[in-house]
Design an enzyme around this catalytic site. Structure first.
Site, PDB file in Angstrom:
ATOM      1  N   HIS A 123       0.386  -1.074  -0.333  1.00  0.00           N
ATOM      2  CA  HIS A 123      -0.395   0.113   0.190  1.00  0.00           C
ATOM      3  C   HIS A 123       1.057   1.698  -0.150  1.00  0.00           C
ATOM      4  CE1 HIS A 123      -3.017   2.943   1.949  1.00  0.00           C
ATOM      5  NE2 HIS A 123      -3.692   2.229   1.738  1.00  0.00           N
ATOM      6  N   ASP A 200       3.325  -4.389   8.283  1.00  0.00           N
ATOM      7  CA  ASP A 200       2.402  -3.341   8.280  1.00  0.00           C
ATOM      8  C   ASP A 200       1.016  -4.793   8.479  1.00  0.00           C
ATOM      9  OD1 ASP A 200       0.006  -2.303   6.823  1.00  0.00           O
ATOM     10  OD2 ASP A 200       0.272  -1.671   5.082  1.00  0.00           O
ATOM     11  N   GLN A 203      -4.448  -5.272   6.877  1.00  0.00           N
ATOM     12  CA  GLN A 203      -5.181  -6.331   6.924  1.00  0.00           C
ATOM     13  C   GLN A 203      -5.475  -7.397   7.555  1.00  0.00           C
ATOM     14  OE1 GLN A 203      -7.554  -5.186   5.495  1.00  0.00           O
ATOM     15  NE2 GLN A 203      -6.966  -3.659   3.637  1.00  0.00           N
ATOM     16  N   LYS A 226     -10.527  -0.036  10.210  1.00  0.00           N
ATOM     17  CA  LYS A 226     -10.646  -1.744   9.733  1.00  0.00           C
ATOM     18  C   LYS A 226     -10.926  -2.465  10.314  1.00  0.00           C
ATOM     19  CE  LYS A 226      -6.992  -0.478   6.581  1.00  0.00           C
ATOM     20  NZ  LYS A 226      -7.790   0.334   5.147  1.00  0.00           N
ATOM     21  N   CYS A 365      -4.722   2.482  -3.356  1.00  0.00           N
ATOM     22  CA  CYS A 365      -4.183   3.169  -2.948  1.00  0.00           C
ATOM     23  C   CYS A 365      -2.661   1.824  -3.182  1.00  0.00           C
ATOM     24  CB  CYS A 365      -3.599   3.050  -1.451  1.00  0.00           C
ATOM     25  SG  CYS A 365      -4.878   4.766  -1.212  1.00  0.00           S
TER      26      CYS A 365
HETATM   27  N1  C6P Z   1      -6.590   0.741   2.558  1.00  0.00           N
HETATM   28  C1  C6P Z   1      -7.646   0.286   1.652  1.00  0.00           C
HETATM   29  O1  C6P Z   1      -8.788   0.486   0.691  1.00  0.00           O
HETATM   30  P1  C6P Z   1      -5.312   3.740   6.760  1.00  0.00           P
HETATM   31  O2  C6P Z   1      -5.549   4.307   5.465  1.00  0.00           O
HETATM   32  O3  C6P Z   1      -3.380   4.632   7.372  1.00  0.00           O
HETATM   33  O4  C6P Z   1      -6.102   3.375   7.822  1.00  0.00           O
HETATM   34  O5  C6P Z   1      -4.353   2.561   6.182  1.00  0.00           O
HETATM   35  C2  C6P Z   1      -3.802   2.469   5.410  1.00  0.00           C
HETATM   36  C3  C6P Z   1      -3.731   0.694   4.795  1.00  0.00           C
HETATM   37  C4  C6P Z   1      -1.973   0.137   5.129  1.00  0.00           C
HETATM   38  N2  C6P Z   1      -1.886  -0.575   4.747  1.00  0.00           N
HETATM   39  C5  C6P Z   1      -2.380  -1.348   3.644  1.00  0.00           C
HETATM   40  C6  C6P Z   1      -1.868  -3.097   3.855  1.00  0.00           C
HETATM   41  C7  C6P Z   1      -3.860  -0.872   4.049  1.00  0.00           C
HETATM   42  O6  C6P Z   1      -4.415  -1.322   3.189  1.00  0.00           O
HETATM   43  C8  C6P Z   1      -4.033  -0.087   4.255  1.00  0.00           C
HETATM   44  C9  C6P Z   1      -5.725   0.631   3.872  1.00  0.00           C
HETATM   45  C10 C6P Z   1      -7.851   1.001   2.809  1.00  0.00           C
HETATM   46  O7  C6P Z   1      -7.129  -0.855   0.916  1.00  0.00           O
HETATM   47  C11 C6P Z   1      -7.691   1.883   2.287  1.00  0.00           C
HETATM   48  S1  C6P Z   1      -6.391   2.400   0.727  1.00  0.00           S
END
Ligand code: C6P
Length: 408
Positions: A123, A200, A203, A226, A365
Protein backbone atom coordinates in the site's frame (compact mmCIF):
# COMPACT_ATOMS: atom_id res chain seq x y z
CA UNK A 1 -18.47 -21.06 15.10
CA UNK A 2 -19.64 -17.51 14.52
CA UNK A 3 -23.40 -16.93 14.82
CA UNK A 4 -23.55 -14.55 11.86
CA UNK A 5 -27.24 -13.69 12.22
CA UNK A 6 -26.55 -12.61 15.79
CA UNK A 7 -23.38 -10.75 14.77
CA UNK A 8 -25.32 -8.82 12.11
CA UNK A 9 -27.67 -7.45 14.77
CA UNK A 10 -24.64 -5.86 16.45
CA UNK A 11 -24.14 -3.55 13.42
CA UNK A 12 -26.95 -0.96 13.19
CA UNK A 13 -25.85 0.19 9.74
CA UNK A 14 -26.61 -3.22 8.24
CA UNK A 15 -30.30 -2.43 8.73
CA UNK A 16 -29.97 0.80 6.72
CA UNK A 17 -31.13 0.80 3.09
CA UNK A 18 -28.53 1.66 0.47
CA UNK A 19 -31.29 3.29 -1.60
CA UNK A 20 -35.02 3.44 -0.85
CA UNK A 21 -36.23 -0.18 -0.81
CA UNK A 22 -32.74 -1.56 -1.57
CA UNK A 23 -30.96 -3.29 1.33
CA UNK A 24 -27.29 -2.56 1.90
CA UNK A 25 -24.75 -5.26 1.06
CA UNK A 26 -21.52 -3.92 2.49
CA UNK A 27 -18.56 -5.57 0.79
CA UNK A 28 -15.98 -2.84 1.45
CA UNK A 29 -14.65 -3.69 4.91
CA UNK A 30 -11.03 -3.66 3.69
CA UNK A 31 -11.43 0.06 3.03
CA UNK A 32 -13.17 0.68 6.35
CA UNK A 33 -15.20 -1.62 8.56
CA UNK A 34 -18.63 -0.93 10.02
CA UNK A 35 -18.99 -0.31 13.75
CA UNK A 36 -20.89 -2.47 16.25
CA UNK A 37 -23.20 -0.86 18.81
CA UNK A 38 -20.68 -1.65 21.57
CA UNK A 39 -18.13 0.70 19.96
CA UNK A 40 -20.64 3.45 19.16
CA UNK A 41 -22.00 3.28 22.71
CA UNK A 42 -18.56 3.31 24.34
CA UNK A 43 -17.75 6.55 22.52
CA UNK A 44 -21.18 8.03 23.30
CA UNK A 45 -20.85 7.09 26.96
CA UNK A 46 -17.45 8.74 27.13
CA UNK A 47 -18.82 12.01 25.76
CA UNK A 48 -21.93 11.80 27.93
CA UNK A 49 -20.27 10.92 31.24
CA UNK A 50 -16.48 11.15 31.19
CA UNK A 51 -15.36 13.79 28.67
CA UNK A 52 -12.26 15.72 29.76
CA UNK A 53 -8.66 16.05 28.69
CA UNK A 54 -6.31 13.23 29.71
CA UNK A 55 -3.04 13.25 31.70
CA UNK A 56 -3.65 16.83 32.81
CA UNK A 57 -6.49 17.40 35.20
CA UNK A 58 -6.56 16.67 38.91
CA UNK A 59 -10.35 16.54 38.76
CA UNK A 60 -12.39 13.35 38.70
CA UNK A 61 -13.50 13.56 35.06
CA UNK A 62 -9.96 13.91 33.84
CA UNK A 63 -8.87 10.96 35.95
CA UNK A 64 -11.76 8.85 34.63
CA UNK A 65 -10.98 9.87 31.04
CA UNK A 66 -7.30 9.02 31.55
CA UNK A 67 -8.16 5.63 33.04
CA UNK A 68 -10.53 4.80 30.18
CA UNK A 69 -8.03 5.93 27.53
CA UNK A 70 -5.02 4.18 29.09
CA UNK A 71 -7.11 1.12 29.96
CA UNK A 72 -7.98 0.82 26.26
CA UNK A 73 -4.27 0.97 25.39
CA UNK A 74 -3.60 -1.97 27.72
CA UNK A 75 -6.40 -4.05 26.14
CA UNK A 76 -5.14 -3.21 22.63
CA UNK A 77 -1.64 -4.29 23.73
CA UNK A 78 -3.08 -7.57 25.05
CA UNK A 79 -5.02 -8.08 21.82
CA UNK A 80 -1.79 -8.30 19.77
CA UNK A 81 0.22 -9.77 22.68
CA UNK A 82 2.54 -6.76 23.01
CA UNK A 83 4.81 -7.22 26.05
CA UNK A 84 3.66 -3.90 27.52
CA UNK A 85 1.23 -1.05 26.88
CA UNK A 86 4.20 1.36 26.78
CA UNK A 87 5.16 -0.18 23.45
CA UNK A 88 1.77 0.64 21.95
CA UNK A 89 1.76 4.16 20.54
CA UNK A 90 -1.51 5.76 19.53
CA UNK A 91 -1.35 7.32 16.06
CA UNK A 92 -4.07 8.63 13.74
CA UNK A 93 -3.92 5.52 11.54
CA UNK A 94 -1.48 3.00 10.07
CA UNK A 95 -0.22 5.63 7.64
CA UNK A 96 0.91 7.86 10.50
CA UNK A 97 2.69 4.90 12.12
CA UNK A 98 4.82 4.44 8.97
CA UNK A 99 5.54 8.14 8.75
CA UNK A 100 6.51 8.19 12.41
CA UNK A 101 9.05 5.37 12.05
CA UNK A 102 10.41 6.74 8.76
CA UNK A 103 10.86 10.24 10.18
CA UNK A 104 12.38 9.20 13.52
CA UNK A 105 14.09 5.81 13.27
CA UNK A 106 14.70 6.31 9.55
CA UNK A 107 16.36 9.71 9.72
CA UNK A 108 18.46 8.65 12.71
CA UNK A 109 19.63 5.34 11.25
CA UNK A 110 19.77 5.57 7.46
CA UNK A 111 22.46 7.02 5.25
CA UNK A 112 24.03 6.73 1.78
CA UNK A 113 24.65 3.11 0.80
CA UNK A 114 21.92 1.79 3.10
CA UNK A 115 18.94 -0.03 1.63
CA UNK A 116 15.28 -0.16 2.55
CA UNK A 117 13.59 -3.32 1.26
CA UNK A 118 9.84 -3.25 0.53
CA UNK A 119 7.65 -5.39 -1.70
CA UNK A 120 5.88 -4.54 -4.94
CA UNK A 121 2.51 -5.33 -3.36
CA UNK A 122 2.64 -2.60 -0.71
CA UNK A 123 0.00 0.00 0.00
CA UNK A 124 1.26 3.55 -0.62
CA UNK A 125 1.43 4.04 3.18
CA UNK A 126 4.31 1.56 3.21
CA UNK A 127 6.09 3.02 0.16
CA UNK A 128 5.89 6.80 0.15
CA UNK A 129 7.26 7.51 3.67
CA UNK A 130 10.30 5.33 2.85
CA UNK A 131 10.82 7.06 -0.50
CA UNK A 132 10.73 10.38 1.33
CA UNK A 133 13.26 9.32 3.96
CA UNK A 134 15.45 7.73 1.28
CA UNK A 135 15.54 11.06 -0.50
CA UNK A 136 16.48 12.83 2.73
CA UNK A 137 19.18 10.37 3.82
CA UNK A 138 20.65 9.06 0.55
CA UNK A 139 19.42 5.52 1.27
CA UNK A 140 17.99 3.43 -1.55
CA UNK A 141 14.62 1.66 -1.80
CA UNK A 142 14.45 -1.84 -3.30
CA UNK A 143 11.49 -4.14 -3.82
CA UNK A 144 10.72 -7.85 -3.51
CA UNK A 145 8.68 -8.72 -6.63
CA UNK A 146 5.46 -10.73 -6.72
CA UNK A 147 4.42 -13.55 -9.00
CA UNK A 148 1.54 -13.50 -11.49
CA UNK A 149 -0.74 -15.15 -8.94
CA UNK A 150 -0.06 -12.50 -6.29
CA UNK A 151 2.45 -14.30 -4.06
CA UNK A 152 5.76 -12.78 -3.00
CA UNK A 153 8.56 -14.08 -5.21
CA UNK A 154 11.29 -14.95 -2.73
CA UNK A 155 13.59 -16.74 -5.20
CA UNK A 156 15.99 -13.80 -5.29
CA UNK A 157 15.69 -12.89 -1.61
CA UNK A 158 19.36 -13.55 -0.85
CA UNK A 159 20.37 -10.86 -3.37
CA UNK A 160 17.77 -8.38 -2.17
CA UNK A 161 18.27 -8.85 1.53
CA UNK A 162 21.92 -8.19 2.29
CA UNK A 163 24.13 -6.53 4.89
CA UNK A 164 23.23 -3.21 3.21
CA UNK A 165 19.55 -3.73 4.10
CA UNK A 166 18.81 -1.69 7.20
CA UNK A 167 15.04 -2.12 7.08
CA UNK A 168 12.58 -4.62 5.65
CA UNK A 169 8.98 -3.40 5.67
CA UNK A 170 6.20 -5.50 4.18
CA UNK A 171 2.51 -6.21 4.49
CA UNK A 172 1.28 -9.25 6.39
CA UNK A 173 -1.82 -9.28 4.18
CA UNK A 174 -2.13 -7.61 0.76
CA UNK A 175 -5.08 -5.24 0.51
CA UNK A 176 -5.46 -6.10 -3.19
CA UNK A 177 -4.59 -9.80 -3.56
CA UNK A 178 -5.53 -10.73 0.00
CA UNK A 179 -2.32 -12.81 0.11
CA UNK A 180 -1.26 -13.81 3.61
CA UNK A 181 2.51 -13.37 3.48
CA UNK A 182 5.03 -15.58 5.34
CA UNK A 183 5.77 -13.14 8.17
CA UNK A 184 7.96 -15.41 10.30
CA UNK A 185 10.12 -16.49 7.38
CA UNK A 186 10.71 -12.89 6.30
CA UNK A 187 11.38 -11.63 9.83
CA UNK A 188 13.94 -14.40 10.41
CA UNK A 189 15.69 -13.73 7.08
CA UNK A 190 15.87 -9.97 7.77
CA UNK A 191 17.15 -10.41 11.30
CA UNK A 192 19.84 -12.77 9.99
CA UNK A 193 21.37 -9.84 8.07
CA UNK A 194 20.82 -7.41 10.96
CA UNK A 195 17.88 -5.54 9.40
CA UNK A 196 15.04 -4.03 11.39
CA UNK A 197 11.58 -5.29 10.36
CA UNK A 198 8.31 -3.36 10.18
CA UNK A 199 5.10 -5.23 9.44
CA UNK A 200 2.03 -3.61 7.92
CA UNK A 201 -0.76 -5.35 9.81
CA UNK A 202 -3.58 -3.05 8.66
CA UNK A 203 -5.31 -5.95 6.87
CA UNK A 204 -4.17 -8.63 9.31
CA UNK A 205 -5.09 -7.49 12.84
CA UNK A 206 -8.80 -7.07 11.95
CA UNK A 207 -9.07 -10.57 10.48
CA UNK A 208 -6.85 -13.04 12.36
CA UNK A 209 -5.16 -13.53 15.71
CA UNK A 210 -1.89 -11.56 15.59
CA UNK A 211 0.88 -12.09 18.13
CA UNK A 212 3.70 -9.53 17.77
CA UNK A 213 5.99 -11.57 19.99
CA UNK A 214 5.50 -14.70 17.89
CA UNK A 215 6.16 -12.63 14.75
CA UNK A 216 9.18 -11.05 16.46
CA UNK A 217 8.86 -7.97 14.24
CA UNK A 218 10.47 -4.74 15.43
CA UNK A 219 7.62 -2.44 14.45
CA UNK A 220 4.03 -3.07 13.45
CA UNK A 221 1.31 -0.71 12.21
CA UNK A 222 -2.46 -1.03 12.04
CA UNK A 223 -5.60 1.13 11.87
CA UNK A 224 -8.59 1.18 14.22
CA UNK A 225 -11.21 1.86 11.55
CA UNK A 226 -10.60 -1.44 9.73
CA UNK A 227 -11.23 -3.51 12.88
CA UNK A 228 -14.66 -2.27 14.00
CA UNK A 229 -13.10 0.75 15.70
CA UNK A 230 -13.46 4.44 14.86
CA UNK A 231 -11.48 6.51 12.36
CA UNK A 232 -8.76 8.81 13.68
CA UNK A 233 -6.95 6.15 15.71
CA UNK A 234 -4.22 3.70 14.76
CA UNK A 235 -1.40 1.88 16.45
CA UNK A 236 2.36 1.72 16.16
CA UNK A 237 3.85 -1.17 18.10
CA UNK A 238 7.62 -1.17 18.59
CA UNK A 239 10.28 -3.07 20.48
CA UNK A 240 11.17 -1.14 23.62
CA UNK A 241 14.88 -0.59 22.95
CA UNK A 242 14.16 0.80 19.48
CA UNK A 243 11.39 3.12 20.69
CA UNK A 244 13.55 4.34 23.55
CA UNK A 245 16.47 5.12 21.25
CA UNK A 246 14.32 6.98 18.70
CA UNK A 247 13.94 10.75 18.78
CA UNK A 248 10.36 12.06 19.17
CA UNK A 249 8.17 12.61 16.11
CA UNK A 250 6.16 15.77 16.84
CA UNK A 251 6.84 18.28 19.58
CA UNK A 252 4.31 19.84 21.95
CA UNK A 253 2.35 19.12 25.08
CA UNK A 254 2.35 15.68 26.73
CA UNK A 255 5.47 14.40 24.94
CA UNK A 256 7.88 16.32 27.18
CA UNK A 257 9.25 15.80 30.68
CA UNK A 258 10.61 19.33 31.14
CA UNK A 259 10.68 22.42 28.96
CA UNK A 260 12.90 25.45 29.50
CA UNK A 261 13.59 28.35 27.20
CA UNK A 262 16.87 26.65 26.33
CA UNK A 263 15.56 23.20 25.48
CA UNK A 264 13.37 20.23 26.39
CA UNK A 265 13.57 16.63 27.57
CA UNK A 266 11.20 13.86 26.59
CA UNK A 267 8.46 11.99 28.38
CA UNK A 268 8.55 8.19 28.89
CA UNK A 269 7.06 5.72 26.44
CA UNK A 270 4.49 5.76 24.99
CA UNK A 271 3.77 9.47 25.48
CA UNK A 272 7.11 10.57 23.99
CA UNK A 273 5.47 9.96 20.60
CA UNK A 274 2.06 11.44 21.42
CA UNK A 275 2.23 15.23 21.21
CA UNK A 276 -0.86 17.29 21.96
CA UNK A 277 -4.36 16.33 23.05
CA UNK A 278 -4.91 12.86 21.62
CA UNK A 279 -7.96 11.18 20.06
CA UNK A 280 -9.43 10.22 23.43
CA UNK A 281 -12.89 9.00 22.42
CA UNK A 282 -11.31 7.14 19.50
CA UNK A 283 -8.81 5.34 21.74
CA UNK A 284 -11.68 4.33 24.01
CA UNK A 285 -13.66 3.24 20.93
CA UNK A 286 -10.78 1.08 19.74
CA UNK A 287 -10.60 -0.47 23.20
CA UNK A 288 -14.28 -1.37 22.86
CA UNK A 289 -13.59 -2.80 19.39
CA UNK A 290 -10.89 -5.18 20.64
CA UNK A 291 -13.21 -6.25 23.48
CA UNK A 292 -15.90 -6.98 20.91
CA UNK A 293 -13.58 -8.92 18.58
CA UNK A 294 -11.99 -10.82 21.48
CA UNK A 295 -15.40 -11.78 22.81
CA UNK A 296 -16.34 -13.31 19.44
CA UNK A 297 -12.88 -14.88 19.05
CA UNK A 298 -10.40 -14.03 16.30
CA UNK A 299 -10.05 -17.68 15.26
CA UNK A 300 -13.79 -17.96 14.69
CA UNK A 301 -13.83 -14.66 12.79
CA UNK A 302 -10.97 -15.87 10.60
CA UNK A 303 -12.67 -19.24 10.00
CA UNK A 304 -15.88 -17.49 8.97
CA UNK A 305 -14.03 -15.23 6.53
CA UNK A 306 -12.20 -18.23 5.07
CA UNK A 307 -15.55 -19.93 4.50
CA UNK A 308 -16.99 -16.84 2.79
CA UNK A 309 -13.85 -16.30 0.71
CA UNK A 310 -13.84 -19.91 -0.55
CA UNK A 311 -17.52 -19.60 -1.42
CA UNK A 312 -17.07 -16.23 -3.13
CA UNK A 313 -14.04 -17.19 -5.20
CA UNK A 314 -15.74 -20.38 -6.35
CA UNK A 315 -18.95 -18.54 -7.32
CA UNK A 316 -17.13 -15.64 -8.99
CA UNK A 317 -14.86 -17.95 -10.99
CA UNK A 318 -17.95 -19.29 -12.77
CA UNK A 319 -18.79 -15.89 -14.26
CA UNK A 320 -17.65 -15.86 -17.91
CA UNK A 321 -15.01 -13.21 -18.60
CA UNK A 322 -14.33 -12.51 -14.93
CA UNK A 323 -10.69 -12.72 -13.88
CA UNK A 324 -9.78 -13.11 -10.22
CA UNK A 325 -6.47 -11.66 -9.05
CA UNK A 326 -4.38 -13.16 -6.27
CA UNK A 327 -3.78 -16.63 -4.85
CA UNK A 328 -6.44 -19.26 -4.04
CA UNK A 329 -8.77 -18.77 -1.08
CA UNK A 330 -6.74 -21.04 1.23
CA UNK A 331 -3.82 -18.58 1.06
CA UNK A 332 -5.68 -15.35 1.48
CA UNK A 333 -7.78 -13.17 3.74
CA UNK A 334 -11.34 -12.07 2.93
CA UNK A 335 -10.76 -10.28 -0.34
CA UNK A 336 -11.96 -10.98 -3.89
CA UNK A 337 -10.31 -8.69 -6.42
CA UNK A 338 -11.39 -9.03 -10.03
CA UNK A 339 -11.71 -7.53 -13.48
CA UNK A 340 -14.48 -8.24 -15.97
CA UNK A 341 -13.22 -8.18 -19.54
CA UNK A 342 -12.93 -4.56 -20.68
CA UNK A 343 -15.56 -3.15 -18.31
CA UNK A 344 -14.02 -0.38 -16.23
CA UNK A 345 -14.08 -1.28 -12.51
CA UNK A 346 -15.71 2.09 -11.77
CA UNK A 347 -18.62 1.12 -14.04
CA UNK A 348 -18.89 -2.22 -12.24
CA UNK A 349 -18.95 -0.45 -8.86
CA UNK A 350 -21.56 2.03 -10.06
CA UNK A 351 -23.92 -0.66 -11.35
CA UNK A 352 -23.45 -2.72 -8.17
CA UNK A 353 -24.18 0.36 -6.08
CA UNK A 354 -27.61 0.61 -7.73
CA UNK A 355 -28.20 -2.93 -6.42
CA UNK A 356 -27.19 -1.77 -2.93
CA UNK A 357 -23.78 -3.47 -3.08
CA UNK A 358 -20.80 -1.46 -1.84
CA UNK A 359 -17.45 -2.57 -3.28
CA UNK A 360 -14.27 -0.61 -3.98
CA UNK A 361 -12.97 0.11 -7.46
CA UNK A 362 -9.67 1.77 -8.35
CA UNK A 363 -6.02 1.21 -7.54
CA UNK A 364 -6.70 0.71 -3.81
CA UNK A 365 -3.68 2.89 -2.97
CA UNK A 366 -1.43 0.27 -4.58
CA UNK A 367 -0.47 1.87 -7.90
CA UNK A 368 2.85 0.00 -8.35
CA UNK A 369 1.00 -3.32 -7.93
CA UNK A 370 -1.56 -2.38 -10.57
CA UNK A 371 1.11 -0.98 -12.88
CA UNK A 372 2.92 -4.30 -12.79
CA UNK A 373 -0.30 -6.11 -13.69
CA UNK A 374 -0.79 -3.69 -16.60
CA UNK A 375 -4.02 -2.42 -15.05
CA UNK A 376 -5.13 1.01 -13.93
CA UNK A 377 -7.83 -0.35 -11.66
CA UNK A 378 -9.51 -3.46 -10.28
CA UNK A 379 -12.80 -4.13 -8.52
CA UNK A 380 -12.57 -5.45 -4.96
CA UNK A 381 -15.19 -7.08 -2.77
CA UNK A 382 -14.01 -7.53 0.80
CA UNK A 383 -15.62 -9.57 3.56
CA UNK A 384 -15.83 -9.43 7.30
CA UNK A 385 -17.46 -11.13 10.25
CA UNK A 386 -20.98 -10.10 9.20
CA UNK A 387 -20.77 -11.20 5.53
CA UNK A 388 -23.19 -13.94 4.46
CA UNK A 389 -23.23 -16.37 1.52
CA UNK A 390 -26.55 -14.75 0.52
CA UNK A 391 -24.69 -11.45 0.09
CA UNK A 392 -22.11 -13.17 -2.09
CA UNK A 393 -24.97 -14.65 -4.16
CA UNK A 394 -26.36 -11.15 -4.62
CA UNK A 395 -22.93 -9.94 -5.77
CA UNK A 396 -22.74 -12.75 -8.34
CA UNK A 397 -26.29 -12.11 -9.59
CA UNK A 398 -25.56 -8.38 -9.90
CA UNK A 399 -22.37 -9.06 -11.85
CA UNK A 400 -24.54 -10.99 -14.30
CA UNK A 401 -26.53 -7.78 -14.73
CA UNK A 402 -23.27 -5.95 -15.46
CA UNK A 403 -22.55 -8.52 -18.17
CA UNK A 404 -26.01 -8.01 -19.66
CA UNK A 405 -25.68 -4.22 -19.65
CA UNK A 406 -22.33 -4.46 -21.43
CA UNK A 407 -23.62 -7.26 -23.68
CA UNK A 408 -20.78 -9.61 -22.71
N1 C6P B 1 -6.22 0.42 2.82
C1 C6P B 1 -8.02 -0.05 1.30
O1 C6P B 1 -9.11 0.21 0.78
P1 C6P B 1 -4.93 4.01 6.78
O2 C6P B 1 -5.45 4.72 5.59
O3 C6P B 1 -3.72 4.69 7.38
O4 C6P B 1 -5.98 3.68 7.79
O5 C6P B 1 -4.45 2.58 6.26
C2 C6P B 1 -3.45 2.51 5.30
C3 C6P B 1 -3.24 1.10 4.85
C4 C6P B 1 -2.00 0.54 5.07
N2 C6P B 1 -1.75 -0.73 4.70
C5 C6P B 1 -2.67 -1.49 4.12
C6 C6P B 1 -2.33 -2.91 3.76
C7 C6P B 1 -3.94 -0.97 3.87
O6 C6P B 1 -4.85 -1.74 3.29
C8 C6P B 1 -4.23 0.36 4.22
C9 C6P B 1 -5.55 0.98 3.91
C10 C6P B 1 -7.57 0.79 2.46
O7 C6P B 1 -7.33 -0.97 0.91
C11 C6P B 1 -7.76 2.24 2.24
S1 C6P B 1 -6.70 2.90 1.00
Amino acid sequence: MLDVDKVRKDFPILAVEAHPGVPLVYLDSAASSQKPTAVIEAMNAYYRTTNANVHRGIHRLSEDATNAYEGARQRIADFVNAPSAEQVIYTRNATEAFNLVAATWGRANLGPGDEILLTEMEHHANIVPWQMVAQQTGAMVRYIPFTEDGRLDLTDLDNLLTERTKLLSFTAVSNVFGTINPVNQLVRAAHAVGAVVMVDAAQAVPHMAVDVQAWDCDFMAFSGHKMCGPTGIGILYGKRELLEAMPPYMGGGDMIRRVTLEGSTWNDLPWKFEAGTPSIAEGIGLGAAVDYLSHLGMDDIHAHEQHITHYALESLSEIPGLKLWGPPASEKAGVATFTLEKVHPHDIAEILDKEGIAIRAGHHCAMPLHHKLGLSATARASFYLHTTTAEVDKLVASLDKVRQIFRL
